[in-house]
Design a protein around this motif. Sequence first.
Motif, PDB file in Angstrom:
ATOM      1  N   ASN A   1    -101.863   7.501 -46.139  1.00 53.52           N
ATOM      2  CA  ASN A   1    -103.077   7.167 -46.592  1.00 53.52           C
ATOM      3  C   ASN A   1    -103.372   5.590 -46.680  1.00 53.52           C
ATOM      4  O   ASN A   1    -104.347   5.462 -47.284  1.00 53.52           O
ATOM      5  N   GLY A   2    -102.570   4.964 -45.713  1.00 52.86           N
ATOM      6  CA  GLY A   2    -102.640   3.456 -45.683  1.00 52.86           C
ATOM      7  C   GLY A   2    -102.442   2.913 -46.902  1.00 52.86           C
ATOM      8  O   GLY A   2    -102.654   1.742 -47.146  1.00 52.86           O
ATOM      9  N   LEU A   3    -101.484   3.498 -47.647  1.00 55.63           N
ATOM     10  CA  LEU A   3    -101.237   2.621 -49.051  1.00 55.63           C
ATOM     11  C   LEU A   3     -99.564   1.993 -48.719  1.00 55.63           C
ATOM     12  O   LEU A   3     -98.971   2.062 -49.759  1.00 55.63           O
ATOM     13  N   ASN A   4     -99.502   1.491 -47.776  1.00 53.76           N
ATOM     14  CA  ASN A   4     -98.234   0.747 -47.616  1.00 53.76           C
ATOM     15  C   ASN A   4     -97.914  -0.251 -48.475  1.00 53.76           C
ATOM     16  O   ASN A   4     -96.775  -0.570 -48.887  1.00 53.76           O
ATOM     17  N   ASN A   5     -98.992  -1.126 -49.236  1.00 51.46           N
ATOM     18  CA  ASN A   5     -98.637  -1.927 -50.295  1.00 51.46           C
ATOM     19  C   ASN A   5     -98.235  -1.438 -51.336  1.00 51.46           C
ATOM     20  O   ASN A   5     -98.120  -2.173 -52.496  1.00 51.46           O
ATOM     21  N   VAL A   6     -98.335  -0.052 -51.739  1.00 52.61           N
ATOM     22  CA  VAL A   6     -97.940   0.448 -53.113  1.00 52.61           C
ATOM     23  C   VAL A   6     -96.457   0.546 -53.084  1.00 52.61           C
ATOM     24  O   VAL A   6     -96.003   1.387 -52.009  1.00 52.61           O
TER      25      VAL A   6
END
Length: 231
Positions: free
Chosen positions: A59-64
């Motif tokens: 979901n493109g939340l690699n920064n979490v």
Amino acid sequence: MYGYPYYGFDPTFIILIPGILLAFYAQTKVQTTFNKYLRVGSFKGYTGAQVARAILDRNGLNNVNIEITGGRLSDHYDPRSRVLRLSNDVYYGTSIASISVAAHEVGHAIQHANAYFPLTFRNSLVPIVNISSSMSWVFIMLGFFAIPALLDIGILLFSGAVLFQVVTLPVEFNASSRAIEQLVANNLITFDEEKSSKKVLNAAALTYIAAAASAILQLIRFIIIRNSRDD
């Protein structure tokens, strides 16, 4: 004069009984359901942390980031630091319960990324509720025993806490819906496991329903007591 309590007994307490019973049932249900499915391993064998990471990345939340937190059923998503915190059972567990809870918390991260309005609204209430929830009881107690006019202020402040509990419901229901959707879409669970996962998340949802119901009943009780003062 106050109509309640009479001779040390407050008849309005009866109003709270349904909420107390529901809270007890919800707590029992979530514990028994979680413990049951904590012993049921998932077919794919992924840990809660692996499932969470997979859904976040897709979901493109690699920064979490994902961290371990202490306690049991203490799993949560922190929107301020963009960190997903999973308890030991969930982080390392490969059970249906573990991956379901992990996916639910990821659901909150997706809500945050998509600016899901109920979540945004609830988060905006946090600083207000942190103050009003504690101060409300001060004013309510003073209103009961010292300065009756302060009871209205206490009830108004308590209403803020009730609003927070009510707004929490769509946030939690939506996070569970997103969790199931993501688990299925990313082929992380089988068809039969989907049913079990829903049971885990539905049991958890009962605790939020019970909290909201108890808060609403308490508010109704305060209003009845306040109105009895004027009779």
